[in-house]
Scaffold this active site. Sequence first.
Site, PDB file in Angstrom:
ATOM      1  N   HIS A 102       0.830  -1.207   0.000  1.00  0.00           N
ATOM      2  CA  HIS A 102       0.000   0.000   0.000  1.00  0.00           C
ATOM      3  C   HIS A 102       0.866   1.259   0.000  1.00  0.00           C
ATOM      4  O   HIS A 102       0.479   2.285   0.550  1.00  0.00           O
ATOM      5  CB  HIS A 102      -0.982   0.022   1.185  1.00  0.00           C
ATOM      6  CG  HIS A 102      -2.054  -0.998   1.079  1.00  0.00           C
ATOM      7  ND1 HIS A 102      -2.780  -1.437   2.168  1.00  0.00           N
ATOM      8  CD2 HIS A 102      -2.527  -1.708   0.021  1.00  0.00           C
ATOM      9  CE1 HIS A 102      -3.660  -2.341   1.781  1.00  0.00           C
ATOM     10  NE2 HIS A 102      -3.513  -2.531   0.480  1.00  0.00           N
ATOM     11  N   TYR A 118       0.655  -8.810   4.284  1.00  0.00           N
ATOM     12  CA  TYR A 118       0.862  -8.873   2.840  1.00  0.00           C
ATOM     13  C   TYR A 118       2.212  -9.505   2.490  1.00  0.00           C
ATOM     14  O   TYR A 118       2.323 -10.223   1.495  1.00  0.00           O
ATOM     15  CB  TYR A 118       0.770  -7.470   2.230  1.00  0.00           C
ATOM     16  CG  TYR A 118      -0.639  -7.028   1.921  1.00  0.00           C
ATOM     17  CD1 TYR A 118      -1.215  -7.283   0.681  1.00  0.00           C
ATOM     18  CD2 TYR A 118      -1.400  -6.355   2.855  1.00  0.00           C
ATOM     19  CE1 TYR A 118      -2.507  -6.876   0.384  1.00  0.00           C
ATOM     20  CE2 TYR A 118      -2.695  -5.943   2.586  1.00  0.00           C
ATOM     21  CZ  TYR A 118      -3.246  -6.203   1.346  1.00  0.00           C
ATOM     22  OH  TYR A 118      -4.529  -5.804   1.059  1.00  0.00           O
ATOM     23  N   ARG A 130      -3.528  -3.210   9.467  1.00  0.00           N
ATOM     24  CA  ARG A 130      -4.871  -3.350  10.051  1.00  0.00           C
ATOM     25  C   ARG A 130      -5.134  -4.768  10.541  1.00  0.00           C
ATOM     26  O   ARG A 130      -6.096  -4.998  11.286  1.00  0.00           O
ATOM     27  CB  ARG A 130      -5.928  -2.943   9.027  1.00  0.00           C
ATOM     28  CG  ARG A 130      -6.086  -3.873   7.835  1.00  0.00           C
ATOM     29  CD  ARG A 130      -7.075  -3.300   6.814  1.00  0.00           C
ATOM     30  NE  ARG A 130      -7.429  -4.232   5.758  1.00  0.00           N
ATOM     31  CZ  ARG A 130      -6.769  -4.395   4.614  1.00  0.00           C
ATOM     32  NH1 ARG A 130      -5.662  -3.685   4.407  1.00  0.00           N
ATOM     33  NH2 ARG A 130      -7.188  -5.237   3.704  1.00  0.00           N
TER      34      ARG A 130
END
Length: 840
Positions: free
Chosen positions: A272, A281, A335
């Site tokens: 991101h 990720y 998150r």
Amino acid sequence: MESAVPHLSRRQILSLLPATALLAMAAPMRAAAAAPADHARLLANTVATFAGTAEVNARPEVAGKLAAMLDTARQRLAAMDQAGDGELFAGLTLGTDDAKLRSAYQYLYEIALATRAPGGELDGDAAVQRRVVDGLQWLHEHHFGDQSKGYYGNWHSWEIGIPTHVSRTLVLLDERIRELRPDLTATYIASMDAYLRNGKDGDVDLDSRFHTGANLADITGNRILQGALTADDARVSKAISDQATVFATIDPYDLQHGVTDGYYHDGSFIQHHSVAYTGSYGRALLTRVVQTLKTLEGATGGGGSDLAGVVYRWIADGFAPLIFEGWMMEIVKGRAVSRTNTGYSDVRVITEAIADLAGHVEGDGSQALKQYVKFLPEADTGTFVSPVSIARYAAIRADSAIPAADLNPPERSVAFNSMDRTVHRRPGYAFALARSSDRISKYEYMNGENLMPWFQGDGAYYLYLSGEDQREVFGVDYYTAVSPYRLAGITAPEEERRTVPESYGRFWYENPDHPLNFTSSSESQNTYVYFPLAGNAFSGGATLGAYGVAGMVQSDDAAYTAKQQGILPDDFVVYRNARATKSWFMFDDEIVVLAADVSGQGRRAAVTTVDSRIAAPGDTIVLTGEGWRGGSWRAGDTSPPRWLRYANDTRRTAIGYAFLTRQPVAAGLETVTRSRRVVRASNPDTSVTKNVFTASIAHPAAGGVPAVAYALVPNATEARLRGYADGPLTVLANDRHVQAIRHRALGIVAANVFAGGPRHAERLLVDGPASVIVRSGERTVVALSDPTMKRDHVTVVLRGRPLRLDTADEGVTVRRVPGGTQVRATTRRAHGRTFTATLR
């Protein structure tokens, strides 16, 4: 353990492709001339990866996985039997919810998988396979084929989630589909291309902000399978070439396609564009590329050891420092910290990838990975994706010739400056620190996940103790029970903030009519809502052997700054941050924390949290302490403590806090009960009750207590804490210009210089901004870095008798100057890297 595998630039990766047998057909410009892939072998490898082989599935270690596959498939078939009108599976009402549609495709895949698992009860069951094929046809006709009706909800479902399940199901049932519905595969591939809306002409676009890192690996992995199904060499070749770009070490000064997502020279991983993300990720990317290596093995004429070696480096330098006794640290999960899966389950996924990777890496690297597999806590292989992985893992664990060994040395300090993270490890504990800057986001919130993240990048730290079940002290329950304004290590203003759903009534800010075009996945949403950058440049540090220093200037986030500039709409909610200049000095027995120039801003008070820890309600917690004038300190005491000790006698762990400045400290226990939904909207409404220990220092709005200094002492005894009264630590400076510590026993002076120009720290004269560590002994060793990543040079003068150069890193010069010895490091384009010189 340092890897011998070199970092590869994106250009070097592309140059490797023609010479690497695994990727012989990868470079787009050579696709026409490349030897065609063995599509049948590629498909067979894929089936073996996910369904197993006859040999593998006959092993007793795999029996549990096969039973779980069968049980899941039977549950899905029962749900098909119970489906009502307009449903394929009971309870999945389709047409408006992309997550439910994704689940429907997942269920079909799970059924198909059981019919291809050799030795399973449903293996080769033609009737069941027909039901899956019919289900694929029905879903396409009613919910996927019409692109004008699709693409609602999350883009990820349409471009990655659904295509992943579809592509694998098409591979598993390839022969049956050719028999029953020969046009179905081509029809689905055309639709999946049409849904690739963030791509270009139905293909990957390396210039798209959506097609990077783990997302790119997922998309290209699917396209490799699609090309094999249709014998489309061009599709396979381009997908391999596109995926190969994720292996390149990111050079922030020579970005390819503008991509900042991926692995950096110091082991950092970003997704991101600005989020530290190794544990989520990064983990997904690792899994996907290892699966690709397995899929392509023998199908393109080689084994891919070159690229496997690059992935080995990811493990050794990127993952291993972040794994403590089988737990993935919170600082690199974005998150995902609000999810109910744990740091242990994160590591199980990584363990599966490591076990597979060991078969592709050559030489010492393979042995090192196998030793690490044995070193990590034994994994529950029932959570592994591949039966083949289970067999490989079991073989490694059972091999008495493989000794268990960590990839980390016993003492290690790692500056992940490319992602504003720091990890400091010693036998008995690990310390993890989350920073932020104008390069790295303060936090990540998205889709109702991590609802109260505001201070997670403001110097929040996590002290992991050996022997703990980390689920009892960190993970989702830590964020559930601990106030977001009292995370360990942060300085926060005294105020109450509203979550995004509370502010806007939805999971994002919606205003498509504004010039910034705020929609759920717009760039403006990312910039100002999901993962805003900080405003400070100074965030970084240096390491000297196994010792480290880090520093950060706390700032507002990008949203608050933009609102003051009139860039954002009037109804856009922003919050002003507190101010502080902070340093962390990491030694053997303690981590010293300095905070200066602390202010709540805007006539607000602020609070610095020394620590917050959770414990089970039944645990026996003992708080002890001593005042500066002697005598016991007790919870509620308003006199400044010299030290405090938090001990969980039930778990036999303890942490001490030695205060190097005098100020009142509020410390005590509170029983807190909250639902896990307070941190993530989709969490089960599970009530969590914890005893929460908090020690904090108040900074009144009217002024006072602008600077504090204390040491975190893992596994401390009261006797050791008393020793700090005359102990080795001396605060040399603690203001907004310079923060410096001397550790007498180690012979170390360390400093962060935040201001420009020459600044003094004991016998050092530092041209700041800079981070510096100097250790004196038979040799004097100097470590320098530029935490702003903007300077061409960093210089320190060691005052006193002249010293001569012994050894130095490239880019470091040493010369005599009046009054001492100057060490100068060329930091231009070094991206926060530490430079060292040894003098005598």
